[in-house]
Motif scaffolding. Structure first.
Motif, PDB file in Angstrom:
ATOM      1  N   VAL A  38      32.754  38.304  20.364  1.00 49.81           N
ATOM      2  CA  VAL A  38      34.011  37.808  21.264  1.00 49.81           C
ATOM      3  C   VAL A  38      34.003  38.997  22.569  1.00 49.81           C
ATOM      4  O   VAL A  38      33.582  39.834  22.546  1.00 49.81           O
ATOM      5  CB  VAL A  38      35.299  38.273  20.685  1.00 49.81           C
ATOM      6  CG1 VAL A  38      36.548  37.694  21.399  1.00 49.81           C
ATOM      7  CG2 VAL A  38      35.579  37.453  19.176  1.00 49.81           C
ATOM      8  N   THR A  74      35.024  33.272  22.471  1.00 50.55           N
ATOM      9  CA  THR A  74      34.261  33.616  21.433  1.00 50.55           C
ATOM     10  C   THR A  74      32.762  32.916  21.706  1.00 50.55           C
ATOM     11  O   THR A  74      32.889  31.723  22.040  1.00 50.55           O
ATOM     12  CB  THR A  74      35.003  33.128  20.255  1.00 50.55           C
ATOM     13  OG1 THR A  74      35.854  33.967  19.905  1.00 50.55           O
ATOM     14  CG2 THR A  74      33.806  33.351  19.037  1.00 50.55           C
ATOM     15  N   ALA A  95      36.949  35.887  14.172  1.00 47.94           N
ATOM     16  CA  ALA A  95      36.816  35.955  15.558  1.00 47.94           C
ATOM     17  C   ALA A  95      38.487  35.630  16.374  1.00 47.94           C
ATOM     18  O   ALA A  95      38.743  35.970  17.211  1.00 47.94           O
ATOM     19  CB  ALA A  95      36.064  34.478  16.030  1.00 47.94           C
ATOM     20  N   LYS A 123      32.265  35.446  11.216  1.00 51.24           N
ATOM     21  CA  LYS A 123      32.624  35.041  12.157  1.00 51.24           C
ATOM     22  C   LYS A 123      34.104  34.442  12.256  1.00 51.24           C
ATOM     23  O   LYS A 123      34.588  34.095  13.122  1.00 51.24           O
ATOM     24  CB  LYS A 123      31.685  33.502  12.456  1.00 51.24           C
ATOM     25  CG  LYS A 123      30.409  33.519  13.053  1.00 51.24           C
ATOM     26  CD  LYS A 123      29.741  32.210  13.187  1.00 51.24           C
ATOM     27  CE  LYS A 123      28.482  32.266  13.528  1.00 51.24           C
ATOM     28  NZ  LYS A 123      27.893  30.892  13.613  1.00 51.24           N
ATOM     29  N   GLU A 174      40.018  37.707  18.930  1.00 47.72           N
ATOM     30  CA  GLU A 174      40.461  37.296  20.323  1.00 47.72           C
ATOM     31  C   GLU A 174      41.978  37.553  20.437  1.00 47.72           C
ATOM     32  O   GLU A 174      42.387  38.013  21.653  1.00 47.72           O
ATOM     33  CB  GLU A 174      40.381  35.770  20.242  1.00 47.72           C
ATOM     34  CG  GLU A 174      38.935  35.116  20.595  1.00 47.72           C
ATOM     35  CD  GLU A 174      39.055  33.753  21.102  1.00 47.72           C
ATOM     36  OE1 GLU A 174      40.090  33.336  21.501  1.00 47.72           O
ATOM     37  OE2 GLU A 174      38.002  32.927  21.175  1.00 47.72           O
ATOM     38  N   ASP A 205      29.042  34.891  16.985  1.00 48.29           N
ATOM     39  CA  ASP A 205      29.561  35.740  16.329  1.00 48.29           C
ATOM     40  C   ASP A 205      30.134  36.904  17.291  1.00 48.29           C
ATOM     41  O   ASP A 205      30.767  38.032  16.901  1.00 48.29           O
ATOM     42  CB  ASP A 205      28.812  36.205  15.146  1.00 48.29           C
ATOM     43  CG  ASP A 205      27.503  36.894  15.845  1.00 48.29           C
ATOM     44  OD1 ASP A 205      27.150  36.737  16.910  1.00 48.29           O
ATOM     45  OD2 ASP A 205      26.787  37.573  14.953  1.00 48.29           O
TER      46      ASP A 205
END
Lengths: 155, 368
Positions: free
Chosen positions: A139, A134, A98, A95, A102, A137
């Motif tokens: 995106v 997000t 993320a 995670k 992104e 977990d």
């Protein structure tokens, strides 16, 4: 005493190894793309690619420069006529990646915006309004006239 | 005694181990940093060079001087088979469009018009995962299959120019997403972007200067030469005087009827604020009329060109090829139409062919 300390150390090591990495539930990306694409009626004919494909890593490199081994899976749906319609979901192994994911999807969106400014100016606005966010977990990238439909289907 | 020996060994080994560990850490840190630094350089940063530049992640600008040199010298012995084929195809084009006594400008114009008419844009290059034909980024594929992406247009155009001894460079934008040409005519450089004008070829990107090009693109102006000329700008060369601003709509109407690509008006040295405002209003209204009226499909853009002391107002027109709606083009004779009306009326109520359905309610159309 020494033996007890050794056993405690060994246990501690086992526990710390087990604590490394949170287990995530792997999403069936093929099924997910079907529900998300069909939920958004504004989408034109879409081409689909994803982690189930033979050339998945190459396909992934068109939307992100993140290392492929950092992800569990992904799918990418994009307009067959090259216009500004895209859906993508990337499930991360960790995670904490993320933010990086992104950023790379936002960079991909900016590249598309620049391209449309040159070749298809009518597509620019939709590309600029693309949603990158997000959820857990995963995106998401949604470039569409009604992004809320695909997002609802994702949830 | 044994214990002491062991302690001495520990004293000797521990510092060595620590130094080795430290060295390993430093090595790892440097290695990771090098990988991170290298990752960004690959294909995402602009470079101060003309060739071997990757555009759009997939297309490479490659030099073709070996082909133009072979054309000029007549010695093809060093060319690959593909280059020989490219040369033969290019020769055939030049034999067809270039005649003795043409000026460099006329040669450039002939190549531009040939490329607009004969090379198609590969739409597949816009897809997220590009789906393009083979060799769309180099003259061999472009001349063979007549499909190109911007790099293909730019490198093919440059090859033609170099074959005719006209200086030409391929420019790429700062984001590595587009490429076009710089052509040198009578000592001055001009931007020409055939790709952006194809297929109509309305000359809006033909021999334009830096000021005009900068409205559309960004590029490395330190590396590529400045383009400040206007003498060979197509709109400038074909400008007409304009004493009465209110004749502009009429002239545009005539230009659209004649399917012209560009109309340009010379407003002389000084243009008043009123003239700017009136012209802008006229153009907005013309655009509205064009996009909503019977000229649907005609694209219209306009800009001012500062050409020395002259102010030239340029209007560019492009004509989309109308795609025929198979349903709207059905040829039905009156008798058949009546039969259809009767059948439909019978099934759906009294709706004639002149009726329209609005919100599920039939309304008779009013024909004035």
């Amino acid at each position: 005493m020494k033996r007890i300390i050794c056993v405690i150390c060994a246990l501690a090591m086992c526990l710390s190894v087990c604590a490394c990495g949170e287990k995530t539930q792997k999403i069936d990306m093929y099924e997910l793309q079907k529900s998300m694409v069909s939920a958004d009626k504004s989408l034109p004919e879409m081409k689909i690619s994803g982690s189930w494909d033979e050339n998945a890593e190459k396909a992934f490199s068109y939307i992100s420069d993140m290392e492929y081994n950092k992800i569990h899976g992904f799918f990418l749906a994009y307009a067959a006529d090259g216009m500004a319609y895209e859906l993508a979901v990337v499930q991360l192994k960790d995670k904490s990646d993320a933010g990086e994911m992104e950023d790379s999807l936002n960079e991909h969106v900016q590249t598309r915006v620049r391209m449309y400014k040159t070749y298809e100016p009518e597509q620019v606005q939709r590309a600029e309004n693309a949603v990158v966010k997000t959820v857990g977990d995963c995106v998401l990238l949604i470039m569409s006239d009604s992004p809320e439909n695909a997002e609802t289907a994702f949830k | 005694m044994k214990k002491r020996k062991l302690i001495r060994i520990m004293y000797a080994v521990t510092p060595v181990m620590l130094v080795l560990l430290l060295a390993l850490n430093i090595f790892t840190i440097l290695k990771v940093k090098a990988i991170e630094d290298g990752a960004g350089i690959d294909d995402t940063e602009d470079v101060a060079q003309e060739n071997d530049v990757q555009i759009g992640g997939d297309y490479i600008i490659r030099a073709t001087t070996q082909i133009s040199d072979a054309y000029k010298s007549g010695d093809t012995s060093k060319l690959s088979d593909a280059d020989k084929e490219t040369l033969d195809m290019a020769k055939r084009v030049l034999d067809e469009i270039i005649t003795d006594g043409m000026s460099d400008y006329e040669k450039e114009l002939a190549v531009y018009e040939w490329m607009c008419a004969n090379i198609g844009f590969d739409d597949g290059s816009l897809e997220v995962i590009p789906n393009v034909g083979s060799e769309v980024d180099n003259p061999h594929g472009v001349l063979k299959y007549h499909q190109a992406v911007c790099v293909g247009y730019a490198t093919t155009f440059r090859m033609f120019m170099q074959m005719m001894d006209i200086e030409c460079m391929v420019v790429h934008d700062s984001y590595l997403g587009h490429s076009w040409d710089l052509v040198k005519l009578d000592g001055q450089w001009y931007h020409t972007d055939v790709y952006s004008d194809a297929p109509g070829g309305n000359f809006s990107h033909f021999n334009i200067n830096d000021t005009e090009m900068m409205n559309m693109q960004e590029w490395n102006t330190d590396f590529f030469p400045a383009a400040e000329g206007y003498k060979y700008n197509y709109a400038y060369m074909n400008r007409v005087g304009c004493d009465d601003i209110y004749t502009v709509p009429g002239q545009l109407r005539a230009a659209i009827d004649a399917q012209k690509g560009v109309v340009s008006f010379d407003f002389g040295k000084e243009v008043s604020d009123d003239t700017y405002s009136i012209l802008e209003t006229i153009m907005n209204q013309v655009e509205n009329a064009v996009t909503s009226g019977s000229d649907k499909g005609v694209g219209i853009t306009w800009s001012w060109l500062q050409a020395g002391d002259d102010n030239v107002f340029c209007v560019y027109l492009n004509y989309e090829k109308e795609t025929e709606d198979p349903d709207s083009n059905v040829d039905i004779d009156a008798e058949t139409q009546q039969k259809i009306d009767e059948a439909v009326n019978k099934a759906f109520g009294n709706i004639g062919s002149d009726d329209v359905i609005i919100g599920g309610v039939s309304e008779k159309t009013v024909i004035s």
